[in-house]
Design a protein around this motif. Structure first.
Motif, PDB file in Angstrom:
ATOM      1  N   GLU A 152       0.833  -1.210   0.000  1.00 46.78           N
ATOM      2  CA  GLU A 152       0.000   0.000   0.000  1.00 46.78           C
ATOM      3  C   GLU A 152       0.870   1.264   0.000  1.00 46.78           C
ATOM      4  OE1 GLU A 152      -3.612   1.930   2.627  1.00 46.78           O
ATOM      5  OE2 GLU A 152      -3.136  -0.188   2.895  1.00 46.78           O
ATOM      6  N   GLN A 155       2.353   1.777  -3.442  1.00 47.53           N
ATOM      7  CA  GLN A 155       1.318   2.277  -4.354  1.00 47.53           C
ATOM      8  C   GLN A 155       1.063   3.766  -4.105  1.00 47.53           C
ATOM      9  OE1 GLN A 155      -0.197   0.468  -6.968  1.00 47.53           O
ATOM     10  NE2 GLN A 155      -0.639   2.582  -7.488  1.00 47.53           N
ATOM     11  N   GLU A 158       3.945   5.603  -5.745  1.00 46.59           N
ATOM     12  CA  GLU A 158       3.826   5.626  -7.204  1.00 46.59           C
ATOM     13  C   GLU A 158       2.728   6.577  -7.668  1.00 46.59           C
ATOM     14  OE1 GLU A 158       3.417   1.475  -8.202  1.00 46.59           O
ATOM     15  OE2 GLU A 158       5.573   1.122  -7.982  1.00 46.59           O
ATOM     16  N   ASP A 159       1.602   6.574  -6.968  1.00 48.87           N
ATOM     17  CA  ASP A 159       0.517   7.497  -7.320  1.00 48.87           C
ATOM     18  C   ASP A 159       0.942   8.951  -7.126  1.00 48.87           C
ATOM     19  OD1 ASP A 159      -1.085   5.295  -7.871  1.00 48.87           O
ATOM     20  OD2 ASP A 159      -2.227   5.430  -5.990  1.00 48.87           O
TER      21      ASP A 159
END
Length: 162
Positions: A152, A155, A158-159
């Motif tokens: 998580e 992620q 990366e977002d």
């Protein structure tokens, strides 16, 4: 006549689309990701603090002395680490100046080496040994998170940089 015009219009649209998708950045630092994000490393690390127990931020002096940052090579940076011992949680995101990515990566590689060496408990050492320094355009990052939040947190990272 209509079929010919429609065919030409479709061909022109497809050609324009493919031309835009096929362009590649010139030069670069060997990274496969072109960095167009205007997000700051501090903003990214702020989002990652959610995954770090009792997050603490080092001072600028600590960033230079402990985290090996040559601020002449750095546009901006963000660092957060857990204030809990034992505990796992570390995020370092650095935006290198143009042409300085390799120098910044070498500094962050040294930080990873230090984190592995300083890990006292087996859990901490295992997690640190799995970590790696990532380069995304001018961003150089080291993320060390426990297995239960790692996916998580990555992620979220990366977002944030896209």
């Amino acid at each position: 006549m209509k079929k010919i015009l429609v065919s030409l219009l479709v061909a022109a649209m497809v050609g324009a689309t493919l031309t835009g998708c096929g362009s590649k950045p010139e030069g670069g630092n060997g990274s496969s990701v072109e960095q167009t994000s205007s997000v700051s490393p501090k903003d990214v690390v702020e989002k990652l603090k959610e995954y770090i127990p009792m997050p603490m931020e080092p001072t600028e002096e600590e960033a230079k002395d402990i985290y090996h940052l040559n601020l002449d090579d750095v546009e901006s940076y963000g660092i957060a680490l857990t204030g809990r011992s034992p505990g796992v949680g570390f995020a370092m995101v650095v935006k290198a100046k143009d042409g300085k990515v390799d120098a910044v990566k070498a500094s962050v590689d040294k930080v990873l080496e230090d984190r592995v060496g300083a890990a006292f408990y087996p859990d901490e050492k295992e997690v640190a040994e799995k970590a790696k320094v990532e380069v995304d355009g001018n961003f150089v990052s080291l993320l060390i998170f426990s297995d239960d939040v790692a996916a998580e947190a990555i992620q979220t990272y990366e977002d944030a940089i896209k």
